[in-house]
Design an enzyme around this catalytic site. Sequence first.
Site, PDB file in Angstrom:
ATOM      1  N   ARG A   8       0.848  -1.187   0.000  1.00 47.33           N
ATOM      2  CA  ARG A   8       0.000   0.000   0.000  1.00 47.33           C
ATOM      3  C   ARG A   8       0.890   1.245   0.000  1.00 47.33           C
ATOM      4  O   ARG A   8       1.972   1.256   0.600  1.00 47.33           O
ATOM      5  CB  ARG A   8      -0.849  -0.034   1.272  1.00 47.33           C
ATOM      6  CG  ARG A   8      -1.855   1.104   1.440  1.00 47.33           C
ATOM      7  CD  ARG A   8      -2.980   0.980   0.475  1.00 47.33           C
ATOM      8  NE  ARG A   8      -4.142   1.771   0.893  1.00 47.33           N
ATOM      9  CZ  ARG A   8      -5.026   2.266   0.037  1.00 47.33           C
ATOM     10  NH1 ARG A   8      -4.869   2.069  -1.262  1.00 47.33           N
ATOM     11  NH2 ARG A   8      -6.068   2.952   0.453  1.00 47.33           N
ATOM     12  N   THR A  52     -10.369   0.381  -9.312  1.00 45.64           N
ATOM     13  CA  THR A  52      -9.366  -0.542  -8.775  1.00 45.64           C
ATOM     14  C   THR A  52      -9.285  -1.708  -9.767  1.00 45.64           C
ATOM     15  O   THR A  52     -10.006  -1.717 -10.760  1.00 45.64           O
ATOM     16  CB  THR A  52      -9.732  -1.073  -7.357  1.00 45.64           C
ATOM     17  OG1 THR A  52      -9.883   0.040  -6.481  1.00 45.64           O
ATOM     18  CG2 THR A  52      -8.655  -1.945  -6.747  1.00 45.64           C
ATOM     19  N   THR A  59      -4.343  -0.789  -7.131  1.00 40.96           N
ATOM     20  CA  THR A  59      -5.117   0.395  -7.509  1.00 40.96           C
ATOM     21  C   THR A  59      -4.266   1.656  -7.590  1.00 40.96           C
ATOM     22  O   THR A  59      -3.186   1.739  -6.996  1.00 40.96           O
ATOM     23  CB  THR A  59      -6.255   0.621  -6.484  1.00 40.96           C
ATOM     24  OG1 THR A  59      -7.103   1.671  -6.925  1.00 40.96           O
ATOM     25  CG2 THR A  59      -5.692   0.947  -5.117  1.00 40.96           C
ATOM     26  N   LEU A  60      -4.791   2.608  -8.330  1.00 41.79           N
ATOM     27  CA  LEU A  60      -4.329   3.999  -8.293  1.00 41.79           C
ATOM     28  C   LEU A  60      -5.303   4.848  -7.483  1.00 41.79           C
ATOM     29  O   LEU A  60      -5.109   6.040  -7.331  1.00 41.79           O
ATOM     30  CB  LEU A  60      -4.228   4.559  -9.718  1.00 41.79           C
ATOM     31  CG  LEU A  60      -3.096   4.029 -10.592  1.00 41.79           C
ATOM     32  CD1 LEU A  60      -3.338   4.403 -12.055  1.00 41.79           C
ATOM     33  CD2 LEU A  60      -1.756   4.559 -10.126  1.00 41.79           C
ATOM     34  N   ASN A  61      -6.367   4.247  -7.014  1.00 39.38           N
ATOM     35  CA  ASN A  61      -7.515   4.830  -6.315  1.00 39.38           C
ATOM     36  C   ASN A  61      -8.575   5.262  -7.314  1.00 39.38           C
ATOM     37  O   ASN A  61      -9.393   4.454  -7.711  1.00 39.38           O
ATOM     38  CB  ASN A  61      -7.125   5.960  -5.367  1.00 39.38           C
ATOM     39  CG  ASN A  61      -8.204   6.209  -4.321  1.00 39.38           C
ATOM     40  OD1 ASN A  61      -8.940   5.294  -3.971  1.00 39.38           O
ATOM     41  ND2 ASN A  61      -8.303   7.423  -3.824  1.00 39.38           N
ATOM     42  N   ASP A  77      -7.627   8.456   0.534  1.00 37.44           N
ATOM     43  CA  ASP A  77      -8.131   7.349   1.342  1.00 37.44           C
ATOM     44  C   ASP A  77      -7.842   7.520   2.829  1.00 37.44           C
ATOM     45  O   ASP A  77      -8.293   6.721   3.645  1.00 37.44           O
ATOM     46  CB  ASP A  77      -7.553   6.021   0.840  1.00 37.44           C
ATOM     47  CG  ASP A  77      -8.443   5.387  -0.219  1.00 37.44           C
ATOM     48  OD1 ASP A  77      -9.475   5.986  -0.558  1.00 37.44           O
ATOM     49  OD2 ASP A  77      -8.107   4.302  -0.718  1.00 37.44           O
ATOM     50  N   SER A 101      -7.734   0.948   3.481  1.00 37.46           N
ATOM     51  CA  SER A 101      -8.195   0.489   2.177  1.00 37.46           C
ATOM     52  C   SER A 101      -9.382  -0.441   2.338  1.00 37.46           C
ATOM     53  O   SER A 101      -9.599  -1.025   3.412  1.00 37.46           O
ATOM     54  CB  SER A 101      -7.062  -0.262   1.463  1.00 37.46           C
ATOM     55  OG  SER A 101      -7.535  -0.897   0.292  1.00 37.46           O
ATOM     56  N   SER A 102     -10.155  -0.599   1.257  1.00 38.19           N
ATOM     57  CA  SER A 102     -11.241  -1.578   1.237  1.00 38.19           C
ATOM     58  C   SER A 102     -10.881  -2.823   0.430  1.00 38.19           C
ATOM     59  O   SER A 102     -11.695  -3.746   0.325  1.00 38.19           O
ATOM     60  CB  SER A 102     -12.503  -0.952   0.623  1.00 38.19           C
ATOM     61  OG  SER A 102     -13.019   0.068   1.444  1.00 38.19           O
TER      62      SER A 102
END
Length: 562
Positions: free
Chosen positions: A100, A374, A392-394, A416, A445-446
């Site tokens: 992350r 994502t 991801t890049l978000n 985030d 994060s999710s």
Amino acid sequence: MKKILIASILITSQLSWAQFTDINIVKEVKVKNKGVVVSAHPLASEAGAKILRMGGNAYDAITATQYALAVVYPQAGNIGGGGFLVGVKNSGEKFTLDYRETAPKKASRDMYLDKKGKADTDLSQNGRLAVGIPGSVAGFFATLKYCKLPMEKIIQPAIDLAEQGFAITEQEADMLNNNREHFKKHNKSATIFVKDNPWKAGDLLVQKDLAETLKLIQKLGAKGFYEGKTADLLIAEMKRGNGIITLEDLKNYKVAERKALEFDYKGNNVVSMPLPSSGGLLLAQMLRMASFENLEKYQQNSTKAVQIMTEAERRAFADRAEYMGDPDFIEDKTPYLISDEYLKNRWKSFSFDKATPSSEVGKIIAQPKESTQTTHISVLDKDGNAASVTTTLNGYYGSKVLVTGAGFFLNNEMDDFSIKPGVPNMFGAVGGEANSIQPNKRMLSSMTPTILLKNGKPYMVVGTPGGTTIPTSVYQSIVNVVDFKLNANISVNAPKFHHQWLPETIKVENNFPESTIAELEKKNYTIEKVKQIGKTEIIVLDENGNIHAVADGRGDDSVAVE
């Protein structure tokens, strides 16, 4: 239920055969004694399968697929972002890698507040100040100790795709066209993603700068990204705006190897990602609370099943806002939050008669419209090694900033964090002090890469993109297979729903059963129809060794076989 068939897109061209202009999208595969790769793009899945055919294992393949996604799926695939890997080796060893992004050293708790103390979400979502320190490349090299092949071979398919070019699909053309003005606004120099005429399916995308960046990684290892030319180009990009990442930040980035979050669900060993991913913890809470009501008695997407699952989601997401963040900075209360004692007490207010008001499980705060970006990869090799990665890049194309001369997009992961406690991020997720900004801290994060084991062997490899809808989609996929006994295809492609405590709304896909919607509304649930929730990639392995791999029908997602 609409049957998802194998689909193909054949894009013909007068271009060189060395270029990737034939794209075959395969939605479903049933095989035995073969490795399979499922990802968001057929060329990326094929890159992973190619590595399997060269003798690589699941970890070689998933790394090659991630590199390839950085080329062919630039809206979410990346080397300028971050991700989580959950792995289970055929020896039984379980591991996770947390790559992350982290906050730069110059980051501060109130960095996105204006003089009046109001949160400026534009700064946290767009441009150079939104960028966290990228972790993906470090993550790929941390994966290398589980691989069989050298990085020089693993990265080569991505270099070929970038250097020789590939024909884009209709969905990719639409994405590029829709983001044209964002690219122009947030980049000082012209980019290859903006051209005079609109993009269309079949256009060739060649990324020479990105190819050179990948070659530096191939030649110099992780230092080819975090030091030297690429690092200098990234810092130069920071200086073109208000970015705060430094060379020291890049050089000091470290992957965190964490103990997998494991729990039992009806005889299955669920292996998922721990904090700073909220996904595994939410998944454990939701599955355990739902089990109090014997969910298997009901039908998929029936009123009672949706009600049970929604109320579990409501309570879990309220806990997300209060308790979850980077475990290196907060007290990790995971054992308590997934304990039977805590969850049974949490469930006491559940009733089939009506919706539980969200105000009973947390303070109401107005929410913005949610976005979903994502990408996910699921891999199982012929020897029984399993890997699940969400990366991801978000937002789509992250911060919209392309590193000039290096050819890759930078993330906007700083959004985030809870940029002001109580202020929701771009996905509508509310956070508190546990997820406040601090230097070197990882943002919550999710993402929920997950592997299920039965009798110690891989049974399911699953994950999805979708912001805060990620854990609820993985939750539904597991319930669909384990409780409702549905096959992998139906489990992935059946209409989904999502609730996250705030807003007080159940989002359902447009083809969700109308009868269920009507009955839920009678019980005081508010329903909002949406086009799409997630794009799940799933592999299910039965007791006879039969593999059923399915790529979500909602996008260009595709399966490739060894």
